[in-house]
Design a protein around this motif. Sequence first.
Motif, short mmCIF file in Angstrom:
data_model
loop_
_atom_site.label_atom_id
_atom_site.label_comp_id
_atom_site.label_asym_id
_atom_site.label_seq_id
_atom_site.Cartn_x
_atom_site.Cartn_y
_atom_site.Cartn_z
N SER A 162 -2.75 -24.06 -1.17
CA SER A 162 -4.31 -22.98 -1.15
C SER A 162 -4.24 -21.80 -0.22
N SER A 163 -3.25 -22.03 0.87
CA SER A 163 -3.36 -20.91 1.85
C SER A 163 -2.92 -19.94 1.13
N THR A 164 -2.09 -19.74 0.05
CA THR A 164 -1.42 -18.85 -0.78
C THR A 164 -2.09 -18.88 -1.76
N MET A 165 -3.28 -19.40 -2.41
CA MET A 165 -4.07 -18.63 -3.52
C MET A 165 -5.33 -17.64 -2.38
N GLY A 166 -6.02 -18.48 -1.73
CA GLY A 166 -6.74 -18.26 -0.26
C GLY A 166 -6.33 -17.02 0.14
N THR A 167 -5.15 -16.55 0.75
CA THR A 167 -4.58 -15.30 1.13
C THR A 167 -4.44 -13.84 -0.21
N ALA A 168 -3.69 -14.66 -1.46
CA ALA A 168 -3.49 -13.13 -2.00
C ALA A 168 -4.88 -12.98 -2.28
N ILE A 169 -6.30 -14.41 -3.14
CA ILE A 169 -7.29 -13.59 -3.31
C ILE A 169 -8.12 -12.46 -2.32
N GLY A 170 -8.45 -13.14 -1.30
CA GLY A 170 -8.71 -12.81 -0.24
C GLY A 170 -8.18 -11.21 -0.22
#
Length: 377
Positions: A162-170
């Motif tokens: 979730s940290s990966t997707m949260g950072t990328a989409i952020g």
Amino acid sequence: MYEFDFANSNMQPEPKMTHAPGYVPQVDVPFAIKGLFNLNEVSMIAGAPALGKTNIVAAACAHAAQGRNFGGRPVRRSVVVYYGAEDPEGVLKRAHPILRDPACATAPFFVVHEAPNLMDPNIVSMVRTVVERKKAENDCDRAVVVFDTLNRCLGGADENLSSTMGTAIGHADQIAKQTNACVVLIHHVGTGNTDRPRGSSAQESNLDGLYILKPADDCHGSKKIVLLVPKKQKNTKESGPIPFEMTSFFIGRDSEGDEVSVPYAVALEPGAFAKTKPAANDNRKTDNSRAERREDLARTLGALSKQEPERFFTRPEIADRSGDAFNTVRDNKDSLRKAIGRALDDLVADGRVESNGDGFRRAPDSPVIAEPIVETA
């Protein structure tokens, strides 16, 4: 009466805030393609391999770059910066059937041959520099930015976290808001569940728009029909599946005489194979003003002057290159001819365009598109 000693406090500066009673919701949500690509938002198109994700996005972007309506949906001319991380040559091939015409020579569609890293803290300023430069060079105030595919743009990070997707989409969201763009992420669906994007479920909650590409259930003979099914549309009226025909476009014969074709996605009429019709066009302007059409042709002739400064262009040549300001009359040749004529006459009267009787060109002393001013990180 409540009092507070501000002078002796160590309070931090106030964050950005809006006084709620004075807020008025936006009726005209800005878009590149209405009901599909909204500005200042992040959308994802996910589907199984070889189903046509890149075909559809390349076709949609080709229409956006010209400002031409797409499958019955209103379009506004937008700069396209397409990061072809997986197959840049394939993106170019898929856009070719639409952009091959000489009238599309000035369409601002740019394919970047590299895989940017959406996990990099500097990615927002890096992409913003590219997008703002292209917007300035092409006299355009909006953009579509595509990352194809998302997995190739994660710098090797685990898409299941979730940290990966949260950072990328952020970071994608910051790009969208800082460049007045719609950011489109092309992604795969899960192997066991084709109804959701592959990887962490956090991505769904962070997206503004999510569309799942699926094959049409019904039989359509030899035609290959796929449906782009909206699963989440945060700021758009709920619509039904968007149909596309996956076909090919003949480009010639090779040295052995064999036919060579490139993939081609054709947007079908709304509701052709859909259960419900797309969002009603209820907040669209009923017509474009004369001033908008005048500025559209000034931009068109300005772009043409860069290619051939001395040439006078005919009315049909100019009409072929006109943008979204003429979409409401484009299907009626006589109405389009009259609208083009009125706008050109206005520009000649203003001294911004000159005519030799048969054609038109930008006047030598007319203002040119300003050089881009780009902030550095």
